[in-house]
Design an enzyme around this catalytic site. Sequence first.
Site, PDB file in Angstrom:
ATOM      1  N   TYR A  33       2.513  -7.658  -5.224  1.00 59.44           N
ATOM      2  CA  TYR A  33       1.937  -7.661  -6.570  1.00 59.44           C
ATOM      3  C   TYR A  33       1.134  -6.397  -6.811  1.00 59.44           C
ATOM      4  CZ  TYR A  33      -2.850  -8.858  -5.109  1.00 59.44           C
ATOM      5  OH  TYR A  33      -4.104  -8.821  -4.570  1.00 59.44           O
ATOM      6  N   ARG A  52       2.340   2.702  -5.635  1.00 56.93           N
ATOM      7  CA  ARG A  52       2.014   1.796  -4.515  1.00 56.93           C
ATOM      8  C   ARG A  52       2.953   0.591  -4.507  1.00 56.93           C
ATOM      9  NH1 ARG A  52      -3.947  -0.430  -4.089  1.00 56.93           N
ATOM     10  NH2 ARG A  52      -3.205  -1.647  -5.869  1.00 56.93           N
ATOM     11  N   ARG A 101      15.846 -23.206   1.270  1.00 58.62           N
ATOM     12  CA  ARG A 101      14.815 -22.632   2.129  1.00 58.62           C
ATOM     13  C   ARG A 101      15.440 -22.109   3.417  1.00 58.62           C
ATOM     14  NH1 ARG A 101      11.126 -23.353   6.166  1.00 58.62           N
ATOM     15  NH2 ARG A 101       8.942 -22.923   5.685  1.00 58.62           N
ATOM     16  N   LYS A 150       0.651  -4.600  -0.267  1.00 60.07           N
ATOM     17  CA  LYS A 150      -0.057  -5.488  -1.203  1.00 60.07           C
ATOM     18  C   LYS A 150       0.777  -6.742  -1.449  1.00 60.07           C
ATOM     19  CE  LYS A 150      -2.785  -5.183  -5.473  1.00 60.07           C
ATOM     20  NZ  LYS A 150      -4.080  -5.634  -4.980  1.00 60.07           N
ATOM     21  N   GLU A 182     -12.663  -3.925   4.797  1.00 60.85           N
ATOM     22  CA  GLU A 182     -12.783  -3.754   3.334  1.00 60.85           C
ATOM     23  C   GLU A 182     -13.342  -5.034   2.744  1.00 60.85           C
ATOM     24  OE1 GLU A 182      -8.822  -3.178   1.662  1.00 60.85           O
ATOM     25  OE2 GLU A 182      -7.981  -4.467   3.203  1.00 60.85           O
ATOM     26  N   LEU A 206      -6.011  -1.884   2.504  1.00 60.46           N
ATOM     27  CA  LEU A 206      -5.153  -1.481   1.387  1.00 60.46           C
ATOM     28  C   LEU A 206      -5.625  -0.124   0.871  1.00 60.46           C
ATOM     29  CD1 LEU A 206      -2.843  -2.527  -0.496  1.00 60.46           C
ATOM     30  CD2 LEU A 206      -4.669  -3.104  -2.115  1.00 60.46           C
TER      31      LEU A 206
HETATM   32  N1  PLP Z   1      -8.458  -3.892  -0.862  1.00 65.02           N
HETATM   33  C1  PLP Z   1      -7.943  -5.100  -1.131  1.00 65.02           C
HETATM   34  C2  PLP Z   1      -7.780  -6.076  -0.025  1.00 65.02           C
HETATM   35  C3  PLP Z   1      -7.570  -5.443  -2.439  1.00 65.02           C
HETATM   36  O1  PLP Z   1      -7.047  -6.662  -2.687  1.00 65.02           O
HETATM   37  C4  PLP Z   1      -7.766  -4.502  -3.472  1.00 65.02           C
HETATM   38  C5  PLP Z   1      -7.394  -4.819  -4.857  1.00 65.02           C
HETATM   39  O2  PLP Z   1      -6.890  -5.855  -5.176  1.00 65.02           O
HETATM   40  C6  PLP Z   1      -8.327  -3.260  -3.153  1.00 65.02           C
HETATM   41  C7  PLP Z   1      -8.643  -2.975  -1.829  1.00 65.02           C
HETATM   42  C8  PLP Z   1      -8.561  -2.214  -4.211  1.00 65.02           C
HETATM   43  O3  PLP Z   1      -7.367  -1.653  -4.639  1.00 65.02           O
HETATM   44  P1  PLP Z   1      -7.220  -1.043  -6.105  1.00 65.02           P
HETATM   45  O4  PLP Z   1      -8.308  -0.014  -6.249  1.00 65.02           O
HETATM   46  O5  PLP Z   1      -5.877  -0.436  -6.115  1.00 65.02           O
HETATM   47  O6  PLP Z   1      -7.395  -2.176  -7.061  1.00 65.02           O
END
Ligand code: PLP
Length: 286
Positions: A33, A52, A101, A150, A182, A206
């Site tokens: 997503y 991304r 499935r 993501k 994070e 991420l």
């Molecule tokens: N880290 C994680 C785990 C996230 O889920 C997100 C955003 O959803 C981010 C960092 C920040 O990413 P972005 O700046 O692209 O929204």
Amino acid sequence: MSRIVYVNGDFVPEEEARISVFDRGFLMSDGIYEVTSVLGGKLVDFPGHAARLERSLNEIAMPMPMEAEALLDLHRDLVARNGIEDGLVYLQVTRGNPQDRDFAFPPEGTPQSVVLFTQSKPGLADGAAARDGISVISVPDIRWGRRDIKTVQLLAPSMAKMAAKAAGADDAWMVEDGAVTEGSSNNAYIVKDGRIVTRQLGSEILAGITRAAVLRFAREAQMTVEERAFTIEEAQEADEAFITSATSFVTPVVQVDGATVGSGQPGPVARRLREIYLEESRKAAL
Ligand code: PLP
């Protein structure tokens, strides 16, 4: 008021949207997503989110469902149909419906599921969190090893948010091997002696699109950036802390595990970066 959502080629009222019970997204969290913010009716950082998306899909052996240009048109169309001034657009792409499935990926040519929906958030850029700062608690990072992708598997961050809520905090920072990875849905930063510190990119986090823009603006403004891991103790002793994401932009953090960070008020670096980010993003929005 009912939203108009996009499902596999059609714009429909949300009550009429349908996805199969055999969809791989539902059964296996087999999907990717993206979230793009909307300010003044325009999309913020769209090219970064599209790039991304392509990378994430590629990492799990899925093609882009359409060209980035067509995706942009779709986003704009949905924003217009829902009259979004400030808000978010979610894009979900799954490996589709293999009719049953099975752990094995469906045969090539099985259509992907593509869903887009909006959230209206009037005043998205002027919330109390930006003005007063937020509190975070630390939780163990129990996610899988490819956090650079993501994916729609968001149970661990959901649980982290619930732990924060139960502790009376606003959000959670995840910790692995003694260092912060994070935030539950954002990238984490501290500022010490004028240096901005945030974890280096890798499979542990991420690669935030907001992170990339904010670090670029920070360097352009002659600020020093150190991309390295930091600990909760360092954060508690920092002059400032903040998070970045498409939904929060740059938001100050004023408390970490109950300890006040700096003065307990949003600091000058976070405030300045937020200002620059919002100003530049509005200018470049599509
Ligand atoms: N880290 C994680 C785990 C996230 O889920 C997100 C955003 O959803 C981010 C960092 C920040 O990413 P972005 O700046 O692209 O929204």
